[in-house]
Scaffold this active site. Structure first.
Site, PDB file in Angstrom:
ATOM      1  CD  GLN A  89      -2.465  -1.272   2.708  1.00 47.39           C
ATOM      2  OE1 GLN A  89      -3.556  -0.701   2.908  1.00 47.39           O
ATOM      3  NE2 GLN A  89      -1.827  -1.960   3.628  1.00 47.39           N
ATOM      4  CB  ILE A 132       3.125   6.018  -2.425  1.00 46.67           C
ATOM      5  CG1 ILE A 132       3.246   6.998  -1.252  1.00 46.67           C
ATOM      6  CG2 ILE A 132       1.671   5.562  -2.596  1.00 46.67           C
ATOM      7  CD1 ILE A 132       2.461   8.299  -1.467  1.00 46.67           C
ATOM      8  CG  ASP A 133       7.863   3.690   0.934  1.00 46.72           C
ATOM      9  OD1 ASP A 133       7.465   3.535   2.104  1.00 46.72           O
ATOM     10  OD2 ASP A 133       8.124   2.743   0.159  1.00 46.72           O
ATOM     11  CG  HIS A 159      -2.741   2.743  -1.905  1.00 45.16           C
ATOM     12  ND1 HIS A 159      -2.759   2.602  -0.543  1.00 45.16           N
ATOM     13  CD2 HIS A 159      -3.877   2.155  -2.353  1.00 45.16           C
ATOM     14  CE1 HIS A 159      -3.876   1.979  -0.179  1.00 45.16           C
ATOM     15  NE2 HIS A 159      -4.564   1.682  -1.244  1.00 45.16           N
ATOM     16  CB  CYS A 165       0.561   8.939 -23.816  1.00 44.94           C
ATOM     17  SG  CYS A 165       2.049   9.179 -22.806  1.00 44.94           S
ATOM     18  CB  CYS A 200       4.354  13.136 -21.057  1.00 44.64           C
ATOM     19  SG  CYS A 200       4.614  11.569 -21.895  1.00 44.64           S
ATOM     20  CB  THR A 240      -1.265  -2.820   6.855  1.00 42.43           C
ATOM     21  OG1 THR A 240      -2.410  -2.071   6.408  1.00 42.43           O
ATOM     22  CG2 THR A 240      -1.607  -4.291   6.909  1.00 42.43           C
ATOM     23  N   PRO A 263       3.288  -3.927  15.904  1.00 42.16           N
ATOM     24  CG  PRO A 263       4.536  -1.986  16.146  1.00 42.16           C
ATOM     25  CD  PRO A 263       3.781  -2.786  15.141  1.00 42.16           C
TER      26      PRO A 263
END
Ligand code: APR
Length: 268
Positions: A104, A106-107, A122, A133, A170, A208, A234
């Site tokens: 999930q 995005i890093d 994500h 495009c 682009c 998560t 945790p």
């Protein structure tokens, strides 16, 4: 205190699995210095509307905070590097005990760590996508973050619209946008991720809170096909009750222990 008995049990279950898939959330990147969303101090802890409306809802509710929020997000992404939790997943893949990572996050850290089959539900904050495009262009960290922080801090009142318009065009001449999925948008790689979740006989649920769908359906798909579940967190999550093993703790500490235990089992 690490529960070695459970570590060995988890390693044993992985060694007996044919098709292991990892499902990860922000917790696996916490030890890379990227704060999670919903823990104390996280961005949705500070701006609760973000938990259901995403960053755009926070920016529209707090335009005066927008530059500082975005700067904070990009700075933590810029300074982040894969941690021992990410590296342990690469090790499992190299040992033939991990087929794919459904994330999930995005890093980009699973890719930078070296996992080859990464499904980013994500999207990826280091990638721009052409609105004409559809071409996706991943950027090198340094120049990308220099560009982004430059756009955020450019003079004059901050405007998210102006920032988006100033993103590089682009090659086809089309405007681009951050290739991260925000609430209300279609997730990416979903069909592939669902297929992986239904193909696995073991799913590792790593860091998560399990509150955001459709991503959070992944463990249900795995369970529906009889897969075993191991969770590392945790805190307990909605998944914990269905897990065969719940390891309470940090992925950066526990995943490397599981890899060591797996290597010991394979040596016997
Ligand atoms: N190791 C493992 N788990 C951890 C660690 C750690 N070091 N630190 C925190 N956690 C756990 C927390 O206990 C929590 O269960 O990681 C989880 C983080 O939960 P969230 O902040 O809700 O992040 P996530 O589950 O990835 O959120 C899902 O919500 O806002 C959207 O798009 C965003 O992808 C994100 C989605």
């Amino acid at each position: 205190m690490i529960n070695q008995e459970l570590i060995i049990k988890a390693a044993q279950m992985i060694s007996e699995s044919q098709y292991v898939v990892a499902f990860t959330g922000a917790g696996i990147s916490a030890e890379s210095g990227i704060s999670t969303y919903r823990d104390k101090g996280g961005i949705w802890d500070k701006y609760p509307e973000g938990s259901s409306g995403g960053i755009m809802s926070v920016i529209s509710n707090h335009p005066e905070d927008a530059p500082q929020i975005l700067m904070g997000v990009f700075r933590s992404l810029k300074d982040a590097a894969p941690n021992p939790g990410h590296n342990a997943l690469v090790e499992l893949e190299k040992m033939g005990y991990l087929r794919s990572v459904i994330t999930q996050n995005i890093d980009n850290l699973h890719r930078e760590a070296g996992n080859k089959q990464v499904l980013e539900l994500h999207g990826n904050a280091l990638r721009l996508r052409c609105l004409e495009c559809g071409k996706q262009q991943i950027y090198e960290r340094e120049p990308y973050f220099r560009m982004m922080t430059g756009l955020i801090s450019q003079t004059g009142p901050f405007s998210i619209q102006e920032m988006i318009k100033s993103l590089p065009l682009c090659k086809c001449g089309g405007h681009t946008r951050l290739d991260a999925v925000t609430f209300g948008e279609a997730v990416q790689d979903y069909p592939m991720a669902q297929k992986e979740a239904q193909a696995c006989d073991m799913m590792l649920i790593l860091g998560t809170s399990g509150v955001v769908y459709p991503a959070a359906a992944m463990p249900d798909y795995a369970l529906s096909k009889g897969a075993k579940l191991i969770e590392i967190n945790p805190k307990k999550s909605p998944f914990t009750k269905n897990c065969d093993i719940f390891l309470e703790g940090k992925t950066g500490e526990l995943l490397p222990e599981i890899v060591i235990a797996l290597k010991n089992i394979l040596r016997c």
